[in-house]
Every structure is written in C-alpha cells, then in structure tokens.
Design a protein around this motif. Structure first.
Motif, PDB file in Angstrom:
ATOM      1  N   UNK A   1     101.669 -18.790 -21.251  1.00 52.94           N
ATOM      2  CA  UNK A   1     102.393 -18.454 -20.031  1.00 52.94           C
ATOM      3  C   UNK A   1     103.839 -18.211 -20.424  1.00 52.94           C
ATOM      4  N   UNK A   2     104.578 -17.601 -19.522  1.00 53.78           N
ATOM      5  CA  UNK A   2     105.979 -17.284 -19.802  1.00 53.78           C
ATOM      6  C   UNK A   2     106.853 -18.498 -20.031  1.00 53.78           C
ATOM      7  N   UNK A   3     106.390 -19.675 -19.626  1.00 50.77           N
ATOM      8  CA  UNK A   3     107.154 -20.891 -19.901  1.00 50.77           C
ATOM      9  C   UNK A   3     106.626 -21.595 -21.159  1.00 50.77           C
ATOM     10  N   UNK A   4     105.964 -20.807 -22.000  1.00 50.22           N
ATOM     11  CA  UNK A   4     105.528 -21.219 -23.341  1.00 50.22           C
ATOM     12  C   UNK A   4     104.465 -22.309 -23.353  1.00 50.22           C
ATOM     13  N   UNK A   5     103.583 -22.267 -22.376  1.00 53.40           N
ATOM     14  CA  UNK A   5     102.438 -23.178 -22.367  1.00 53.40           C
ATOM     15  C   UNK A   5     101.240 -22.421 -22.924  1.00 53.40           C
ATOM     16  N   UNK A   6     100.570 -23.003 -23.915  1.00 53.54           N
ATOM     17  CA  UNK A   6      99.411 -22.385 -24.530  1.00 53.54           C
ATOM     18  C   UNK A   6      98.233 -22.422 -23.562  1.00 53.54           C
ATOM     19  N   UNK A   7      97.614 -21.277 -23.300  1.00 53.09           N
ATOM     20  CA  UNK A   7      96.503 -21.166 -22.366  1.00 53.09           C
ATOM     21  C   UNK A   7      95.179 -21.061 -23.125  1.00 53.09           C
ATOM     22  N   UNK A   8      95.162 -20.270 -24.216  1.00 52.21           N
ATOM     23  CA  UNK A   8      93.897 -20.056 -24.921  1.00 52.21           C
ATOM     24  C   UNK A   8      94.145 -19.631 -26.364  1.00 52.21           C
ATOM     25  N   UNK A   9      93.206 -20.000 -27.221  1.00 51.34           N
ATOM     26  CA  UNK A   9      93.137 -19.502 -28.594  1.00 51.34           C
ATOM     27  C   UNK A   9      91.719 -18.994 -28.787  1.00 51.34           C
ATOM     28  N   UNK A  10      91.612 -17.761 -29.234  1.00 53.14           N
ATOM     29  CA  UNK A  10      90.292 -17.166 -29.469  1.00 53.14           C
ATOM     30  C   UNK A  10      90.173 -16.740 -30.923  1.00 53.14           C
TER      31      UNK A  10
ATOM     32  N   UNK B   1      96.403 -17.752 -37.146  1.00 52.72           N
ATOM     33  CA  UNK B   1      96.742 -18.453 -35.903  1.00 52.72           C
ATOM     34  C   UNK B   1      98.254 -18.539 -35.760  1.00 52.72           C
ATOM     35  N   UNK B   2      98.937 -18.878 -36.821  1.00 51.63           N
ATOM     36  CA  UNK B   2     100.407 -18.936 -36.788  1.00 51.63           C
ATOM     37  C   UNK B   2     100.983 -17.568 -36.457  1.00 51.63           C
ATOM     38  N   UNK B   3     100.441 -16.523 -37.068  1.00 48.58           N
ATOM     39  CA  UNK B   3     100.904 -15.163 -36.822  1.00 48.58           C
ATOM     40  C   UNK B   3     100.748 -14.792 -35.342  1.00 48.58           C
ATOM     41  N   UNK B   4      99.600 -15.105 -34.776  1.00 50.65           N
ATOM     42  CA  UNK B   4      99.353 -14.788 -33.368  1.00 50.65           C
ATOM     43  C   UNK B   4     100.273 -15.579 -32.443  1.00 50.65           C
ATOM     44  N   UNK B   5     100.437 -16.863 -32.725  1.00 48.63           N
ATOM     45  CA  UNK B   5     101.313 -17.715 -31.903  1.00 48.63           C
ATOM     46  C   UNK B   5     102.748 -17.199 -31.957  1.00 48.63           C
ATOM     47  N   UNK B   6     103.234 -16.912 -33.143  1.00 51.75           N
ATOM     48  CA  UNK B   6     104.610 -16.433 -33.276  1.00 51.75           C
ATOM     49  C   UNK B   6     104.822 -15.099 -32.576  1.00 51.75           C
TER      50      UNK B   6
END
Length: 99
Positions: free
Chosen positions: A44-53, A71-76
C-alpha cells in the motif's frame, strides 16, 4: 500582501487537501517485480506489505539465494515507486504554502 487570517485559511485548506492526498496515496497499491517477473510484491502507499507472489520456477531449495535476491529486488522496486509517487503527490503542496 495577505493578512494573517487569509494565510491561516489558506493553510487550513492546504492541510485538508494534503490529508486527502495522503489518504488516497495510502489506499493505492504499488507492485514491484524482479527480473523475469518471477517474484512480485504489492504494497500500500503507506508501505504496508500486502502480498508476495513467487512463480513456481523460482522456488528451488538448492538455490535459496536467487529467491532472496529476487524478493529484495521486487520489494525495493515497489518502495521506490511509493517514494516517487509520494514526492510527486505531496511535494506539490510545498510550493502552495502561503508563507
């Protein structure tokens, strides 16, 4: 030149607009993906993780490092998108302040 009462009214109006923009930003979802889109994340725009696929082909018990790196690449990537949108959305208010 604006008087103090006008400045306060304008500041209050800008504050309400900024709060609305912050709420809209928080409700927006941002996606980041790794190379070949094998890993994707949503925040979300307030930096809450919603999902990892994870795509099945990236899951290899003999190569956990690749999964971690992707995973790090996607998160960043997702966090960078959030920061850019936040700057674009809320940075616009800085030039509108009456003082």
């Amino acid at each position: 030149m604006m008087n103090m009462q006008q400045m306060m009214k304008q500041a209050q109006k800008l504050q309400k607009q900024m709060e609305k923009s912050q709420a809209e930003l928080a409700a927006t979802e941002f996606t980041g993906v790794s190379a070949q889109e094998l890993v994707s994340v949503r925040f979300t725009g307030d930096k809450k993780l919603v999902a990892i696929d994870f795509k099945p082909e990236v899951v290899d018990s003999d190569d956990v490092e690749t999964l971690q790196e992707m995973t790090i690449q996607a998160v960043n990537q997702a966090l960078t998108k959030i920061d850019e949108k936040t700057q674009k959305t809320l940075g616009a208010f800085a030039g509108k302040l009456p003082f």
